[in-house]
Design a protein around this motif. Structure first.
Motif, PDB file in Angstrom:
ATOM      1  N   THR A  16       0.835  -1.207   0.000  1.00 36.64           N
ATOM      2  CA  THR A  16       0.000   0.000   0.000  1.00 36.64           C
ATOM      3  C   THR A  16       0.867   1.252   0.000  1.00 36.64           C
ATOM      4  O   THR A  16       0.615   2.203  -0.747  1.00 36.64           O
ATOM      5  CB  THR A  16      -0.922  -0.011   1.229  1.00 36.64           C
ATOM      6  N   ALA A  20       1.085   4.104  -2.895  1.00 39.38           N
ATOM      7  CA  ALA A  20       0.773   5.490  -2.546  1.00 39.38           C
ATOM      8  C   ALA A  20       1.970   6.401  -2.826  1.00 39.38           C
ATOM      9  O   ALA A  20       1.811   7.539  -3.291  1.00 39.38           O
ATOM     10  CB  ALA A  20       0.374   5.583  -1.071  1.00 39.38           C
ATOM     11  N   LEU A 280      -6.802   4.498   8.299  1.00 40.87           N
ATOM     12  CA  LEU A 280      -8.013   5.019   7.668  1.00 40.87           C
ATOM     13  C   LEU A 280      -9.279   4.375   8.212  1.00 40.87           C
ATOM     14  O   LEU A 280     -10.394   4.821   7.884  1.00 40.87           O
ATOM     15  CB  LEU A 280      -7.957   4.793   6.150  1.00 40.87           C
ATOM     16  N   PRO A 284      -7.036   0.428   2.541  1.00 42.90           N
ATOM     17  CA  PRO A 284      -7.026   1.396   1.429  1.00 42.90           C
ATOM     18  C   PRO A 284      -7.196   0.703   0.083  1.00 42.90           C
ATOM     19  O   PRO A 284      -6.526  -0.299  -0.206  1.00 42.90           O
ATOM     20  CB  PRO A 284      -5.640   2.051   1.548  1.00 42.90           C
ATOM     21  N   ASP A 288      -8.108   7.395  -4.403  1.00 44.11           N
ATOM     22  CA  ASP A 288      -8.565   8.326  -3.358  1.00 44.11           C
ATOM     23  C   ASP A 288      -8.059   7.910  -1.987  1.00 44.11           C
ATOM     24  O   ASP A 288      -7.588   8.761  -1.199  1.00 44.11           O
ATOM     25  CB  ASP A 288     -10.095   8.398  -3.354  1.00 44.11           C
ATOM     26  N   ASP A 289      -8.140   6.628  -1.674  1.00 41.91           N
ATOM     27  CA  ASP A 289      -7.640   6.152  -0.383  1.00 41.91           C
ATOM     28  C   ASP A 289      -6.121   6.310  -0.295  1.00 41.91           C
ATOM     29  O   ASP A 289      -5.586   6.672   0.763  1.00 41.91           O
ATOM     30  CB  ASP A 289      -8.010   4.684  -0.173  1.00 41.91           C
ATOM     31  N   THR A 291      -4.298   8.535  -1.722  1.00 41.54           N
ATOM     32  CA  THR A 291      -4.004   9.957  -1.508  1.00 41.54           C
ATOM     33  C   THR A 291      -4.290  10.363  -0.075  1.00 41.54           C
ATOM     34  O   THR A 291      -3.541  11.144   0.539  1.00 41.54           O
ATOM     35  CB  THR A 291      -4.839  10.817  -2.468  1.00 41.54           C
ATOM     36  N   ALA A 292      -5.357   9.796   0.509  1.00 44.78           N
ATOM     37  CA  ALA A 292      -5.732  10.133   1.887  1.00 44.78           C
ATOM     38  C   ALA A 292      -4.685   9.674   2.894  1.00 44.78           C
ATOM     39  O   ALA A 292      -4.598  10.231   3.999  1.00 44.78           O
ATOM     40  CB  ALA A 292      -7.084   9.509   2.225  1.00 44.78           C
ATOM     41  N   LEU A 293      -3.868   8.695   2.529  1.00 47.87           N
ATOM     42  CA  LEU A 293      -2.834   8.222   3.455  1.00 47.87           C
ATOM     43  C   LEU A 293      -1.771   9.284   3.714  1.00 47.87           C
ATOM     44  O   LEU A 293      -1.125   9.274   4.760  1.00 47.87           O
ATOM     45  CB  LEU A 293      -2.163   6.957   2.895  1.00 47.87           C
ATOM     46  N   ALA A 294      -1.559  10.170   2.752  1.00 47.99           N
ATOM     47  CA  ALA A 294      -0.556  11.239   2.895  1.00 47.99           C
ATOM     48  C   ALA A 294       0.814  10.667   3.253  1.00 47.99           C
ATOM     49  O   ALA A 294       1.452  11.078   4.231  1.00 47.99           O
ATOM     50  CB  ALA A 294      -1.005  12.259   3.935  1.00 47.99           C
TER      51      ALA A 294
END
Length: 406
Positions: A16, A20, A280, A284, A288-289, A291-294
């Motif tokens: 993941t 990402a 999260l 993920p 979109d997921d 990206t949300a992990l940053a």
């Protein structure tokens, strides 16, 4: 091209994080190749787009592919039989059908190394992100090129290859066939290919990114992985702490796990540049997921190329021993001291054995044989000690070999 090797203990979310990281770098303007090494399409499941064995664009600026060990093995088997055709005909042996065989043990690792070499040397991308196997297997993979080259040189040393012109004469005199030309040619090709992989690992733009979930199991895994990376001379850039739970939950059942994670993160920060990635609340899936992990990014220089990474903690300068300095204490103590950084090492896990001009260093479950620097070859080992995460080996000049001062 910069190469980012991502690994961690099994179940840590390394795939993941790899996906990402590659996606974030592509969106920042870099041309990114994401290389998967799992047998199944774990990358495709995370990205939300199937990833095949042929390179394919999965997002703007992001190309992904998986290593296919079976396909590589069949191609290698066919090529080997072509090169050895005359010997097989002489023996009356029939050819094997490559389609009837699956990859033999070790073929998967060699396929990954070949894919890593080819991808890192390609001018088509700025950044290579490799989703490596779990840390234990990844560390064995890092050791393979050096170990195989040493074995090849032991079995077929270069000085014997210089006598190839004499083999037909020797064969007639001895009455027995001498080693075939293709054997030495194959050894030379393997040595060149493995040397290219070592060069990729030694490149200052190659770094390892560790991924682990903070907690007792993660802490033990990171200590072991960090020790193995240091012994190989590989550099880490950051430690990604995955699935970090939110603070401020003292009144819920999460209070215990949060406190446990906090303790591990504080310990990691003493050695690594730690970058927490929030949990999260779900696995993920999709851009979109991801990206949300940053996740921590990869520096991108103007013009779209990934910039070289700065020196990082937790490792030496490269798989050679450039980050292992020798200090001169001849005037004070009559010794030279070789400093080998081994963060997390324990005295009871260390062992040293000298073999001529080489020394075998054992640290925990890892072992590496390295050539001694030229000055130390004329010395005898005088002792060793573990100080401040460094193995310091003392060498005393051998009067029979050390140049005398007039």
């Amino acid at each position: 091209m910069r190469t980012l090797l991502i690994t961690g203990p099994g179940g840590s979310g390394r795939t993941t994080v790899a996906a990402a990281t590659a996606l974030a770098a592509a969106r920042a303007g870099a041309r990114v190749l994401l290389l998967g090494t799992d047998r199944t399409d774990t990358l495709g499941a995370v990205l939300g787009t199937p990833v095949g064995t042929a390179p394919g664009e999965v997002a703007a600026g992001l190309t992904a592919r998986r290593v296919d060990a079976g396909e590589d093995f069949r191609a290698d088997l066919a090529a080997l039989q072509d090169r050895a055709a005359s010997a097989l005909d002489l023996l009356g042996a029939s050819r094997l059908d490559p389609e009837a065989f699956g990859p033999l043990p070790g073929a998967e690792e060699l396929s990954v190394l070949r894919a890593l070499r080819d991808a890192a040397l390609s001018p088509a991308h700025d950044l290579l992100v490799v989703d490596l196997p779990p840390a234990e297997r990844a560390l064995a993979l890092f050791a393979l090129p050096e170990d195989l080259r040493r074995a090849l040189r032991g079995l077929l040393p270069p000085e014997r290859r210089a006598a190839r012109a004499l083999r037909p004469v020797l064969g007639r005199l001895a009455g027995v066939p001498m080693p075939a030309e293709w054997l030495y040619g194959t050894a030379a090709r393997w040595d060149t290919a493995l040397g290219a992989v070592e060069a990729v690992l030694a490149d200052r733009r190659t770094t390892v990114r560790l991924v682990a979930e903070p907690g007792p199991a993660g802490a033990a895994a990171v200590r072991t992985a960090g020790l193995g990376l240091a012994l190989r001379g590989l550099r880490t850039d950051v430690l990604v702490a995955g699935r970090v739970l939110p603070e401020g939950v003292e009144d819920s059942w999460l209070a215990g796990p949060v406190a446990q994670q906090r303790k591990t993160l504080d310990e990691w920060r003493q050695t690594y540049d730690v970058r927490p990635v929030a949990h999260l609340g779900r696995d993920p899936r999709g851009p979109d997921d991801l990206t949300a992990l940053a996740v921590p990014g990869v520096p991108v220089a103007p013009g779209g190329s990934a910039s070289a990474a700065p020196p990082a903690s937790g490792g030496a300068a490269g798989p050679a021993t450039a980050g292992w300095p020798v200090t001169d204490r001849l005037a004070d103590d009559g010794v030279l001291v070789w400093h080998i950084p081994l963060p997390g090492a324990r005295r009871e896990e260390l062992d040293l054995v000298r073999h001529g001009d080489q020394i075998a260093v054992t640290a925990g479950p890892f072992r590496r044989t390295v050539p001694l620097p030229s000055a130390l070859r004329r010395c005898t080992v005088d002792g060793a000690a573990l100080r401040e995460d460094e193995l310091r080996i003392r060498f005393r000049p051998d009067p029979r070999l050390w140049p005398r001062t007039p």
